[in-house]
Design a protein around this motif. Structure first.
Motif, PDB file in Angstrom:
ATOM      1  N   CYS A 194       0.829  -1.206   0.000  1.00 31.93           N
ATOM      2  CA  CYS A 194       0.000   0.000   0.000  1.00 31.93           C
ATOM      3  C   CYS A 194       0.863   1.255   0.000  1.00 31.93           C
ATOM      4  N   SER A 195       2.022   1.207   0.673  1.00 37.51           N
ATOM      5  CA  SER A 195       2.869   2.407   0.673  1.00 37.51           C
ATOM      6  C   SER A 195       3.378   2.708  -0.715  1.00 37.51           C
ATOM      7  N   THR A 201      -4.677   6.242  -1.168  1.00 35.58           N
ATOM      8  CA  THR A 201      -4.689   4.835  -0.771  1.00 35.58           C
ATOM      9  C   THR A 201      -3.717   4.594   0.360  1.00 35.58           C
ATOM     10  N   THR A 202      -2.519   5.142   0.220  1.00 40.70           N
ATOM     11  CA  THR A 202      -1.518   4.950   1.277  1.00 40.70           C
ATOM     12  C   THR A 202      -2.043   5.494   2.589  1.00 40.70           C
ATOM     13  N   GLU A 203      -2.573   6.719   2.550  1.00 41.77           N
ATOM     14  CA  GLU A 203      -3.084   7.324   3.787  1.00 41.77           C
ATOM     15  C   GLU A 203      -4.099   6.421   4.466  1.00 41.77           C
ATOM     16  N   VAL A 204      -5.114   6.066   3.681  1.00 45.57           N
ATOM     17  CA  VAL A 204      -6.232   5.347   4.292  1.00 45.57           C
ATOM     18  C   VAL A 204      -5.822   3.948   4.711  1.00 45.57           C
ATOM     19  N   MET A 205      -5.152   3.228   3.802  1.00 46.16           N
ATOM     20  CA  MET A 205      -4.858   1.829   4.078  1.00 46.16           C
ATOM     21  C   MET A 205      -3.832   1.679   5.182  1.00 46.16           C
ATOM     22  N   CYS A 206      -2.830   2.576   5.195  1.00 51.90           N
ATOM     23  CA  CYS A 206      -1.801   2.416   6.219  1.00 51.90           C
ATOM     24  C   CYS A 206      -2.407   2.651   7.594  1.00 51.90           C
ATOM     25  N   GLU A 207      -3.354   3.570   7.683  1.00 53.28           N
ATOM     26  CA  GLU A 207      -3.996   3.752   8.984  1.00 53.28           C
ATOM     27  C   GLU A 207      -4.773   2.504   9.375  1.00 53.28           C
ATOM     28  N   ALA A 208      -5.523   1.956   8.413  1.00 58.39           N
ATOM     29  CA  ALA A 208      -6.319   0.770   8.727  1.00 58.39           C
ATOM     30  C   ALA A 208      -5.428  -0.405   9.112  1.00 58.39           C
ATOM     31  N   LEU A 209      -4.336  -0.610   8.349  1.00 55.07           N
ATOM     32  CA  LEU A 209      -3.472  -1.754   8.632  1.00 55.07           C
ATOM     33  C   LEU A 209      -2.693  -1.556   9.925  1.00 55.07           C
ATOM     34  N   ALA A 210      -2.345  -0.304  10.222  1.00 51.79           N
ATOM     35  CA  ALA A 210      -1.657  -0.056  11.490  1.00 51.79           C
ATOM     36  C   ALA A 210      -2.558  -0.423  12.651  1.00 51.79           C
ATOM     37  N   PHE A 211      -3.820  -0.050  12.544  1.00 51.11           N
ATOM     38  CA  PHE A 211      -4.744  -0.407  13.617  1.00 51.11           C
ATOM     39  C   PHE A 211      -4.863  -1.918  13.736  1.00 51.11           C
ATOM     40  N   GLU A 212      -4.948  -2.611  12.585  1.00 49.82           N
ATOM     41  CA  GLU A 212      -5.060  -4.063  12.613  1.00 49.82           C
ATOM     42  C   GLU A 212      -3.839  -4.677  13.295  1.00 49.82           C
ATOM     43  N   ALA A 213      -2.649  -4.160  12.954  1.00 52.56           N
ATOM     44  CA  ALA A 213      -1.416  -4.683  13.541  1.00 52.56           C
ATOM     45  C   ALA A 213      -1.423  -4.484  15.057  1.00 52.56           C
TER      46      ALA A 213
END
Lengths: 348, 544
Positions: A194-195, A201-213
């Motif tokens: 995503c990065s 896309t990077t903004e939104v997905m990285c936030e979502a994946l960071a939360f998941e992690a």
């Protein structure tokens, strides 16, 4: 990829995804659903929503598992439609989303094989989004090395197996470790992908994946209290793409009990309110429920921006939450035990 | 068409129906289609309404009918559709209908289950037959190689693995190679081979051959392509592993005898069994066909009946139940001019239900705006639909439809303007109008045809008007025509230009005509535009 050229290749699919999102059940729908007395009432009410007559050809009496299967089927059809019509890089993105389900399927099949279940019983229980060709032949493997060499080396999950190969046999404990190691590698890979896409896309997905992690880090820590998992092993399971990396993860690796985990969470503004007041007493929400709530919030905010792939991921997660809600309500209705029927997570 | 000028006067009425008579009255009102009911229970959930159980029973019946329809379509039996309108059955007949459908559904399910079991058996025997045939080829090939090899130097590949020579070559005296034979879907073969190779570390040997004819899958009925394979291995462990992999890829394994004589015996046995099964299978199919044909005669009528019942109960759900007087109350919008017909329908309904208390229709005054109702027939209906597509007029507003009947085709004709094509269009519309009964009865699924057929009057009028404008434009089949002769003459030229010099005129590329000249026929072209314009330089941009 910028917002000017996005619509050339992805405009139709994003529009479709937003249309699907508009069909997600609203608060009024949930209020009607909790008033149902029997499952047929649920079916009648769902006919007036976006679900339409998805249960129309099922013979009565209905059961909760039938409803569950049909809900999943509808979601899978929508996702497959979007996947088939997509081009790069969206198709890789959507494939990445399915890898998570593949990992779950593999673990389910191996666990089932360990308990001497017939492979044909287990296959219908697998999630359809995560099915791949070699899936049904998993039961031939006895050790992780065999599993890799024979089955998984041709699948897209092969690179995630690097950390998992050991000559130990597949047993209960190791299966969970394998699952979490695979998932960690998958999350980090997805984050990297995503990065590279750039833009919103990077903004939104990285936030979502960071939360998941981070969520996984917390849950792994809490679940590992009282088991034989050593702290070093536990630290190896934490995905490093979240906000907790590196300091929070280091502290979490040292934690011994729930209070210490709470102290770690207090350092981070987003996670402090989740731990406050979470518990298993009456009237309190459990920690998992709070994590689900926060996830719903993050996914809803993903729709605030346009011209990015995050809407597909967010739509899938929201629809899954909706399925969980409907199944929770169905269970309460079917068992006529409506005390906790309001514990669903409202989306709108 | 005076009534089409404005929408009809509509009044709000209150309807008091006795509970026993309610069903029949609503049925009669539904047949005449002149009443719009208001929902008096807007806050009630769908599943808390009074007649929700009956609606559920109708849903169940529809589900069974859909299942039957699917089976009928699968067998490609034509469903009889006479187009007549069955009456809504009485509530007590609903139980009979339910019983009939239940019986049919159970019968179909039983027949299907039997047929599936038979087909599965048949598939197994067919696959076994193919295996016996193909493995014959594998073993024969190996034999041929040994023949050739015994005359020449033996190479690794040409050695027959199963014969004693091969085994002594390989240095294994007493070990025999085991093998399994089976059938697998063709699409799965690459992954299957790869996994076999990986899992057994290359210690197994696979031969495969395709089955040319597609076989029928017993469950779905699709034609699938399969291939025969045979795997050679050594040892028990490998055998277990190979079996597990075959299971994982849903390959079916069959016992295949080693010697040729046994194989031939088995092949003969299989052929006879296949023939027997064929006869049983065809008999089962006949039985199924008979059941479906009997059902297909009535299925459309049943669908209509069930839908009517459902519609009646949906309407009854909108009523208010007055417990004290045991009657159902509803509010509805009715056109004032048709109140007599509505009263007659209510009387018929009460009579049919055998109830003594008459139903009451009360007019009410209200400040709410009534709905717009335009009475149309088959000619005006198409135009009204065209107008409504842009927006429905408010109550008692002037309706553009009667004007549109003339203006729309005329404006179309101005743009179309070709006599020849107009004649064709007119004849097409005329044919559809004249044959409308027979064409309408054959309910076609083709959307484009249905659009044309729905607008047949429109097309006919557009064609007619186009003939007229085509004559004005002097256009027929995109060619120009000059019927009466132009009123202009070539010697009406400007003085000083050419005068009457004919040679100069013939050599000139263009010349101007003088409208003020006295040398003209003094009569304009009788009908339409003068064809002289077709020679003008500005012809192409004019009149389009």
């Amino acid at each position: 990829m910028n917002s000017v050229n996005f619509n050339i290749n992805f405009g139709y699919l994003e529009g479709l995804c937003r249309g699907f999102k508009g069909g997600i059940l609203k608060q009024t729908d949930y209020i009607n659903l909790v008033q149902c007395e029997i499952l047929e009432d649920l079916k009648l009410h769902l006919q007036s929503t976006d679900y339409g007559s998805f249960l129309a050809n099922e013979p009565s009496p209905l059961s909760v598992s039938v409803i569950d299967d049909k809900l999943k089927e509808k979601l899978v059809i929508e996702f497959q439609h979007m996947r088939i019509h997509s081009v790069e890089p969206l198709s890789t993105f959507l494939d990445f989303i399915t890898y998570g389900y593949m990992i779950d399927n593999i673990i389910l099949l191996i666990t089932g094989t360990l308990h001497q279940r017939d492979i044909r019983e287990l296959i219908p229980k697998c999630h359809p989004l995560g099915s791949f060709e070699q899936m049904e032949a998993i039961h031939i493997a006895n050790t992780p090395a065999e599993l890799y060499n024979a089955v998984l080396v041709d699948t897209p999950l092969a690179p995630y197996f690097m950390d998992c190969i050991s000559e130990q046999d597949l047993d209960e404990m190791n299966i969970e470790i394998i699952r979490n190691t695979l998932y960690k590698a998958y999350l980090e890979d997805f984050y990297k992908f995503c990065s590279t896409i750039g833009g919103s896309t990077t903004e939104v997905m990285c936030e979502a994946l960071a939360f998941e992690a981070d969520r996984r880090a917390f849950i792994i820590t809490i679940n590992s209290f009282g088991t034989e998992l050593t702290k070093d092993d536990r630290a190896k399971l934490y995905p490093r793409c979240g906000k907790l990396h590196p300091d929070g993860l280091a502290k979490l690796a040292q934690a011994d009990e729930y209070e210490q985990v709470k102290v770690v969470a207090d350092y981070y503004g987003e996670y402090k309110p989740l731990f406050d007041g979470a518990g298993t007493g009456p009237g309190e929400k459990t920690l998992e429920d709070r994590f689900f709530e926060k996830e719903v919030k993050i996914m809803m905010s993903a729709f605030m921006q346009q011209f990015h792939f995050g809407v597909f991921y967010a739509y899938l997660k929201l629809k899954e939450q909706e399925c969980r809600n409907i199944i929770w309500i169905s269970e309460c209705v079917a068992q006529k035990h409506k005390a906790k029927i309001d514990s669903y997570i409202p989306i709108f | 068409m005076g009534s089409l000028f404005r929408s009809e006067k509509v009044t709000l009425c209150q309807l008091f129906l006795q509970s026993e008579a309610a069903y029949n009255c609503v049925s009669e009102l539904g047949e005449i289609g002149l009443v719009q009911f208001r929902d008096l229970n807007p806050d009630v959930n769908a599943f808390q309404r009074k007649f929700v159980n009956e609606v559920r029973r109708c849903d169940e019946m529809e589900r069974k009918l859909r299942f039957l329809e699917k089976e009928i379509k699968k067998d490609e039996i034509p469903m009889l559709d006479t187009g007549d309108n069955p009456e809504a059955p009485q509530p007590r007949e609903m139980i009979d209908l339910e019983a009939t459908f239940e019986k049919l559904e159970n019968e179909m399910k039983e027949v299907n289950a039997n047929a599936e079991a038979l087909k599965r058996n048949f598939l197994e025997l067919t696959e076994l037959k193919h295996i016996l045939r193909k493995t014959q080829v594998f073993f024969e090939e190996a034999e041929y190689y040994t023949q050739a090899a015994s005359n020449g130097p033996m190479t690794e590949e040409s050695v027959n693995l199963l014969s004693d020579e091969g085994l002594t070559q390989g240095g294994q005296q007493a070990l025999r190679l085991g093998f399994v034979a089976g059938v697998i879907l063709r699409e799965r073969i690459p992954a299957f081979e790869r996994m076999l190779w990986r899992a057994c570390r290359g210690n197994v040997f696979l031969r495969r051959a395709e089955i040319e004819i597609p076989l029928e899958d017993p469950v779905t009925g699709d034609q699938v392509n399969k291939s025969v394979f045979i795997i050679f291995f050594q040892g028990e462990q490998l055998k277990q592993r190979v079996k597990k992999i075959c299971e994982g890829f849903r390959a079916t394994l069959y016992p295949c005898p080693e010697t040729q004589a046994e194989r031939r015996e088995m092949a003969i046995g299989v052929m006879t069994r296949i023939e027997d099964l064929n006869t049983v299978l065809s008999q089962t199919q006949d039985h199924r066909h008979r059941v479906l044909v009997a059902a297909a005669k009535n299925i459309k009528v049943w669908f209509n009946k069930v839908r009517k019942i459902k519609a009646i109960y949906h309407t009854l759900n909108m009523f208010n139940l007055d417990v004290t007087q045991k009657c159902l109350i509803s509010e509805c919008w009715c056109p004032v001019d048709d109140l007599d017909r509505i009263q007659a329908a209510l009387r018929r309904g009460t009579e049919r239900s055998g109830s003594s208390v008459p139903s009451i229709l009360n007019r009410m005054t209200t400040k709410q705006e009534p709905p717009t109702y335009n009475k149309t027939n088959k000619l005006t209906g198409a135009f009204q639909g065209l107008i409504d597509a842009y927006g429905v007029a408010t109550y008692r507003e002037v309706n553009p439809a009667p004007f549109a009947i003339i203006t729309f085709p005329f404006l179309f004709a101005i743009m179309f303007g070709d006599t020849g094509h107009g004649i064709i269009m007119f004849l097409f519309g005329l044919w559809m109008v004249v044959k409308e009964k027979s064409l309408g009865a054959s309910k076609s699924d083709n959307e484009i045809w249905n659009t044309f057929f729905g607008g047949r009057y429109l097309i006919m009028m557009m064609g007619l008007f186009s003939i007229y404008t085509g004559l004005i434009y002097n256009d027929i089949f995109s060619k120009s025509m000059n019927i009466f002769g132009s009123s202009w003459n070539a010697d009406i030229a400007y003085p000083g230009d050419m005068g009457n010099n004919v040679e100069k005129l013939m050599l000139a590329k263009t010349y101007r005509l003088n409208p003020n000249s006295t040398n003209w026929s003094k009569e304009p072209y009788p009908f339409g535009m003068d064809p002289v314009r077709l020679g003008a330089m500005s012809q192409s941009t004019f009149g389009l």
